[in-house]
Design a protein around this motif. Structure first.
Motif, mmCIF file in Angstrom:
data_model
loop_
_atom_site.group_PDB
_atom_site.id
_atom_site.type_symbol
_atom_site.label_atom_id
_atom_site.label_comp_id
_atom_site.label_asym_id
_atom_site.label_seq_id
_atom_site.Cartn_x
_atom_site.Cartn_y
_atom_site.Cartn_z
ATOM 1 N N ILE A 56 0.848 -1.195 0.000
ATOM 2 C CA ILE A 56 0.000 0.000 0.000
ATOM 3 C C ILE A 56 0.883 1.245 0.000
ATOM 4 O O ILE A 56 1.771 1.390 0.836
ATOM 5 C CB ILE A 56 -0.947 -0.001 1.214
ATOM 6 C CG1 ILE A 56 -1.873 -1.205 1.140
ATOM 7 C CG2 ILE A 56 -1.755 1.287 1.264
ATOM 8 C CD1 ILE A 56 -2.726 -1.404 2.364
ATOM 9 N N ASN A 57 0.618 2.132 -0.930
ATOM 10 C CA ASN A 57 1.440 3.343 -1.087
ATOM 11 C C ASN A 57 1.300 4.299 0.091
ATOM 12 O O ASN A 57 2.287 4.793 0.610
ATOM 13 C CB ASN A 57 1.071 4.073 -2.379
ATOM 14 C CG ASN A 57 1.447 3.268 -3.598
ATOM 15 O OD1 ASN A 57 2.416 2.522 -3.587
ATOM 16 N ND2 ASN A 57 0.669 3.411 -4.646
ATOM 17 N N ASP A 58 0.071 4.618 0.495
ATOM 18 C CA ASP A 58 -0.164 5.582 1.561
ATOM 19 C C ASP A 58 -0.894 4.894 2.703
ATOM 20 O O ASP A 58 -2.120 4.756 2.686
ATOM 21 C CB ASP A 58 -0.973 6.772 1.032
ATOM 22 C CG ASP A 58 -1.144 7.869 2.069
ATOM 23 O OD1 ASP A 58 -0.637 7.727 3.210
ATOM 24 O OD2 ASP A 58 -1.782 8.884 1.746
ATOM 25 N N LEU A 59 -0.143 4.449 3.686
ATOM 26 C CA LEU A 59 -0.726 3.695 4.798
ATOM 27 C C LEU A 59 -1.650 4.536 5.668
ATOM 28 O O LEU A 59 -2.518 3.999 6.346
ATOM 29 C CB LEU A 59 0.387 3.099 5.663
ATOM 30 C CG LEU A 59 1.253 2.051 4.967
ATOM 31 C CD1 LEU A 59 2.452 1.702 5.832
ATOM 32 C CD2 LEU A 59 0.429 0.814 4.670
ATOM 33 N N GLY A 93 -3.878 4.398 -6.864
ATOM 34 C CA GLY A 93 -2.865 3.427 -7.261
ATOM 35 C C GLY A 93 -3.429 2.027 -7.264
ATOM 36 O O GLY A 93 -4.626 1.795 -7.084
ATOM 37 N N ASP A 94 -2.552 1.074 -7.443
ATOM 38 C CA ASP A 94 -2.967 -0.326 -7.513
ATOM 39 C C ASP A 94 -3.484 -0.842 -6.179
ATOM 40 O O ASP A 94 -4.207 -1.832 -6.136
ATOM 41 C CB ASP A 94 -1.797 -1.201 -7.974
ATOM 42 C CG ASP A 94 -1.402 -0.908 -9.412
ATOM 43 O OD1 ASP A 94 -0.264 -1.220 -9.766
ATOM 44 O OD2 ASP A 94 -2.231 -0.361 -10.164
ATOM 45 N N ALA A 95 -3.081 -0.232 -5.094
ATOM 46 C CA ALA A 95 -3.479 -0.705 -3.772
ATOM 47 C C ALA A 95 -4.595 0.146 -3.196
ATOM 48 O O ALA A 95 -4.705 0.320 -2.007
ATOM 49 C CB ALA A 95 -2.270 -0.706 -2.846
ATOM 50 N N GLY A 96 -5.458 0.710 -4.029
ATOM 51 C CA GLY A 96 -6.495 1.625 -3.601
ATOM 52 C C GLY A 96 -7.628 1.008 -2.814
ATOM 53 O O GLY A 96 -8.594 1.672 -2.505
ATOM 54 N N LYS A 133 -3.567 0.550 11.478
ATOM 55 C CA LYS A 133 -2.530 1.217 12.274
ATOM 56 C C LYS A 133 -1.134 1.067 11.655
ATOM 57 O O LYS A 133 -0.144 1.484 12.256
ATOM 58 C CB LYS A 133 -2.510 0.639 13.684
ATOM 59 C CG LYS A 133 -3.807 0.901 14.438
ATOM 60 C CD LYS A 133 -3.804 0.199 15.773
ATOM 61 C CE LYS A 133 -5.154 0.339 16.446
ATOM 62 N NZ LYS A 133 -5.255 -0.458 17.661
ATOM 63 N N LEU A 134 -1.031 0.476 10.464
ATOM 64 C CA LEU A 134 0.265 0.270 9.832
ATOM 65 C C LEU A 134 1.003 1.577 9.581
ATOM 66 O O LEU A 134 0.387 2.583 9.213
ATOM 67 C CB LEU A 134 0.105 -0.447 8.488
ATOM 68 C CG LEU A 134 -0.126 -1.950 8.516
ATOM 69 C CD1 LEU A 134 -0.347 -2.465 7.094
ATOM 70 C CD2 LEU A 134 1.046 -2.670 9.160
ATOM 71 N N THR A 135 2.310 1.549 9.780
ATOM 72 C CA THR A 135 3.199 2.659 9.451
ATOM 73 C C THR A 135 4.456 2.069 8.806
ATOM 74 O O THR A 135 4.702 0.874 8.904
ATOM 75 C CB THR A 135 3.603 3.474 10.700
ATOM 76 O OG1 THR A 135 4.291 2.610 11.607
ATOM 77 C CG2 THR A 135 2.404 4.095 11.358
ATOM 78 N N ARG A 136 5.213 2.913 8.195
ATOM 79 C CA ARG A 136 6.476 2.450 7.575
ATOM 80 C C ARG A 136 7.593 2.497 8.570
ATOM 81 O O ARG A 136 7.804 3.143 9.416
ATOM 82 C CB ARG A 136 6.838 3.290 6.361
ATOM 83 C CG ARG A 136 5.890 3.019 5.230
ATOM 84 C CD ARG A 136 6.611 2.941 3.894
ATOM 85 N NE ARG A 136 5.814 3.060 2.716
ATOM 86 C CZ ARG A 136 4.740 2.369 2.394
ATOM 87 N NH1 ARG A 136 4.257 1.510 3.196
ATOM 88 N NH2 ARG A 136 4.124 2.549 1.257
#
Length: 136
Positions: A56-59, A93-96, A133-136
Motif C-alpha cells: 500500500i502506497n499511503d498507509l 494506485g494499484d493498492a487503492g 494502524k500500519l506505518t512504515r
C-alpha cells in the motif's frame, strides 16, 4: 556468454513473477509444494501485515480493514490456504482498496491476488484494526 543468458533468464523470471502477482480469475500461477498436506498458516495476520506495509502506497489512508480466517481452497489445481482481506484506501494506485486474497504455501504467505471474487466467495470477515494502524 553464459552469464548473459542467465541474466536474461533471471529477468524473464522476475517479469513473469510480477505479472502473476495480480492474477487473473482463472489462473494464479501457483508454485508446487513438497508437502502433501498444507499446514495452517499460524501467523497469517503477521505475514499479511508485513506484505501490506510494502504493498500500500499511503498507509495513512487505510480504513475499514477486515480479514477472514484462512480456509483451504483449490487454487489453480493445488490446495492452498486463502485468507481474504478487504479495505478502503485513499491515495489511489494499484493498492487503492477492495477485496484481495492472500495465498499461503507451506504455512507462509506466497502471494496476493487482486481479483479475488471467486477465491473470497462466502468469506466471513472480522475487523482487522492492526492493518489500519500500519506505518512504515
Amino acid at each position: 556468454m553464459i552469464w548473459r543468458r542467465a541474466a536474461a533468464a533471471g529477468l524473464v523470471l522476475v517479469v513473469a513473477g510480477c505479472a502473476g502477482l495480480g492474477g487473473g480469475e482463472d489462473s494464479y500461477n501457483i508454485a508446487g509444494s513438497s508437502l502433501a498436506v498444507q499446514p495452517y498458516p499460524t501467523d497469517y495476520r503477521g505475514d499479511l501485515l508485513a506484505f501490506m506495509r510494502t504493498y500500500i502506497n499511503d498507509l495513512r489512508g487505510v480504513r475499514d480493514a477486515m480479514v477472514a480466517d484462512p480456509v483451504e481452497r483449490d487454487v489453480s489445481g493445488k490446495r492452498r490456504y486463502v485468507a481474504c482481506v478487504r479495505y478502503t484506501a485513499t491515495g489511489g494506485g494499484d493498492a487503492g482498496g477492495g477485496e484481495r486474497a492472500a495465498i499461503y504455501r507451506d504455512g507462509r504467505f506466497e502471494r496476493l491476488v487482486e481479483k479475488a471474487r471467486e477465491l473470497c466467495a462466502g468469506a466471513s470477515y472480522a475487523p482487522f484494526p492492526e492493518m489500519e494502524k500500519l506505518t512504515r
